[in-house]
Design an enzyme around this catalytic site. Structure first.
Site, PDB file in Angstrom:
ATOM      1  N   ASP A   1       6.841  -7.038  -6.415  1.00 35.24           N
ATOM      2  CA  ASP A   1       7.028  -5.995  -6.398  1.00 35.24           C
ATOM      3  C   ASP A   1       7.800  -5.339  -7.609  1.00 35.24           C
ATOM      4  O   ASP A   1       7.626  -6.252  -8.880  1.00 35.24           O
ATOM      5  CB  ASP A   1       8.724  -6.502  -5.685  1.00 35.24           C
TER       6      ASP A   1
ATOM      7  N   ARG B   1       7.028   1.220  -9.663  1.00 37.17           N
ATOM      8  CA  ARG B   1       7.330   1.280 -10.656  1.00 37.17           C
ATOM      9  C   ARG B   1       6.863   1.884 -11.695  1.00 37.17           C
ATOM     10  O   ARG B   1       6.775   2.558 -12.978  1.00 37.17           O
ATOM     11  CB  ARG B   1       9.172   0.918 -10.983  1.00 37.17           C
TER      12      ARG B   1
ATOM     13  N   SER C   1       6.119  -6.356   7.005  1.00 36.41           N
ATOM     14  CA  SER C   1       5.768  -5.268   8.884  1.00 36.41           C
ATOM     15  C   SER C   1       6.566  -4.495   8.451  1.00 36.41           C
ATOM     16  O   SER C   1       6.400  -3.422   9.506  1.00 36.41           O
ATOM     17  CB  SER C   1       6.110  -6.644   9.728  1.00 36.41           C
TER      18      SER C   1
ATOM     19  N   ASN D   1       6.006  -2.397   5.529  1.00 34.84           N
ATOM     20  CA  ASN D   1       5.265  -1.637   4.684  1.00 34.84           C
ATOM     21  C   ASN D   1       4.993   0.054   5.222  1.00 34.84           C
ATOM     22  O   ASN D   1       4.182   0.578   4.674  1.00 34.84           O
ATOM     23  CB  ASN D   1       4.764  -1.981   3.847  1.00 34.84           C
ATOM     24  N   TRP D   2       4.173  -0.062   6.607  1.00 31.83           N
ATOM     25  CA  TRP D   2       4.175   1.088   7.982  1.00 31.83           C
ATOM     26  C   TRP D   2       4.447   1.851   7.143  1.00 31.83           C
ATOM     27  O   TRP D   2       4.068   3.238   7.730  1.00 31.83           O
ATOM     28  CB  TRP D   2       3.469   0.464   8.452  1.00 31.83           C
TER      29      TRP D   2
ATOM     30  N   ARG E   1      10.498 -13.502  -7.379  1.00 33.44           N
ATOM     31  CA  ARG E   1      10.618 -12.358  -6.678  1.00 33.44           C
ATOM     32  C   ARG E   1      10.966 -11.429  -8.585  1.00 33.44           C
ATOM     33  O   ARG E   1      12.038 -11.008  -8.654  1.00 33.44           O
ATOM     34  CB  ARG E   1      12.222 -11.518  -5.472  1.00 33.44           C
TER      35      ARG E   1
ATOM     36  N   GLU F   1      14.886 -22.504  -4.069  1.00 32.83           N
ATOM     37  CA  GLU F   1      16.103 -22.265  -5.375  1.00 32.83           C
ATOM     38  C   GLU F   1      15.355 -20.704  -5.585  1.00 32.83           C
ATOM     39  O   GLU F   1      14.132 -20.602  -5.061  1.00 32.83           O
ATOM     40  CB  GLU F   1      15.567 -22.787  -6.466  1.00 32.83           C
TER      41      GLU F   1
END
Ligand code: IPE
Ligand code: IPE
Ligand code: MG
Length: 264
Positions: A28, A32, A74, A76-77, A193, A212
Site C-alpha cells: 500500500d 501517496r 475485490s 478496488n473496483w 502492510r 505476526e
C-alpha cells in the site's frame, strides 16, 4: 487432499522458524508516493513493480518459501475506471515481462482471487504463467488479484458443501481450509502492510488468525530489501505463543523458563 499437510495454527502448534516460511504483503501507498512527487497516482503503481521485483529477489535469497502479494482487492473496483484499467494493463504487461525470469529462478507462480471478472487475455496469461511454472519448487509467489478474504471463505464453503453435502452438520476447519484459494501453502508467519494504515482490508482473513502483523509507514515504492530485513527482524523478536504461556513456549523450545532453573 490439498492443504492438509500444512499446520493449522488453531488445530496444532506450528513450527516456528527464524526465517518466515510464508510472508504475506499488502503493498500500500503507491498513490501517496506519486502524489508526494506531484505525479499521477499511476506513476506510483508503475514504480511499485520495482519493489515487487526486489522483494521477490530478497525473499528468494533468504529462503522464504511462500510470498503472497495483495495486488488488487475485490473492493478496488470502486476506484476510478482509468486507474482500474491501468492496474489491469500493468498486471498483464508485468506478467508478460517477468514470467520467464520467475521460471528461470525456479519460482512457482499462482494467482488467487476471482479472475472471472478479468479480460480474457489476462485470464489466459495467468493460466499460461501458472502452468509454465507449476513444477517449480524454490519459492511460490502468489498474487492476490480481485481477491477478498470474505469471497474466499464463501467460495470455500460452497465448494466444500458441493463435495460433501452430508457434512453440513459437522464439517471441520480442515474441510474448509482445504477449499480456500491458497490451499497449497502454509498459513503466513509474517504479514507486512506498507503505507501506514493498520488494517487487514479483507486480505487473507482465515489464514491470518495467528500471523505476526507488521505495519510500516514506508510507502510501497520505497520498500526495499533493507525494509524487508527490518520486518523479518521484528518478526524474529516476537514470541509466538499460539494461546500458550510464555513458560510453556520456552519449555517447548528446550530452555528453562527461569534462568535459575526454578519453575514458577
Ligand atoms: C496500493 O497503493 C496499490 C493498490 C491498492 C492497487 P494505493 O493505490 O492504495 O496507494 P494509496 O493508499 O492511495 O497511497
Ligand atoms: C489494499 O489496499 C489492497 C491492496 C494493496 C491491493 P487499499 O489501499 O485498497 O486499502 P484501503 O482501501 O485503504 O483499506
Ligand atoms: Mg491504499
Amino acid at each position: 487432499m490439498a492443504g492438509t499437510s500444512f499446520a493449522s495454527a488453531t488445530r496444532e502448534i506450528p513450527e516456528v522458524a527464524a526465517v518466515p516460511r510464508h510472508i504475506a504483503v499488502i503493498m500500500d501507498g503507491n498513490g501517496r508516493w506519486a502524489r508526494q512527487r506531484f505525479l499521477p497516482r499511476v506513476a506510483g503503481h508503475r514504480r511499485g513493480v520495482e519493489s515487487v521485483r526486489s522483494v521477490i529477489r530478497a525473499c528468494m535469497e533468504r529462503g522464504v518459501g511462500y510470498l503472497t502479494l495483495f495486488a488488487f482487492s475485490s473492493e478496488n473496483w470502486r476506484r476510478p475506471p482509468d486507474e482500474v484499467s491501468f492496474l489491469m494493463q500493468l498486471f498483464l504487461r508485468s506478467l508478460q515481462k517477468e514470467v520467464d525470469r520467475l521460471h528461470e529462478n525456479g519460482i512457482r507462480f499462482k494467482v488467487i482471487g476471482d479472475v472471472s471478472r478479468f479480460e480474457p487475455t489476462l485470464v489466459d496469461r495467468i493460466a499460461w504463467a501458472e502452468s509454465l511454472t507449476r513444477d517449480n519448487t524454490r519459492m511460490t509467489l502468489t498474487v492476490a488479484a480481485n481477491y477478498g478474504g470474505r469471497w474466499d471463505i464463501l467460495q470455500a464453503m460452497k465448494r466444500m458443501l458441493a463435495k460433501h453435502p452430508e457434512r453440513i452438520e459437522d464439517f471441520s476447519e480442515a474441510d474448509l481450509a482445504a477449499e480456500l484459494a491458497l490451499n497449497y501453502g502454509p498459513e503466513p508467519d509474517l504479514f507486512i502492510r506498507t503505507g501506514g494504515e493498520q488494517r487487514i482490508s479483507n486480505f487473507l482473513l482465515w489464514q491470518l488468525a495467528y500471523t505476526e502483523l507488521y505495519f510500516t509507514d514506508t510507502l510501497w515504492p520505497d520498500f526495499d530489501e533493507a525494509a524487508l530485513g527490518a520486518a523479518i527482524e521484528s518478526y524474529r523478536s516476537r514470541e509466538r505463543r499460539f494461546g500458550r504461556t510464555s513458560e510453556q513456549v520456552r519449555e517447548a523450545q528446550g530452555e528453562t523458563a527461569d534462568p535459575t532453573g526454578r519453575h514458577a
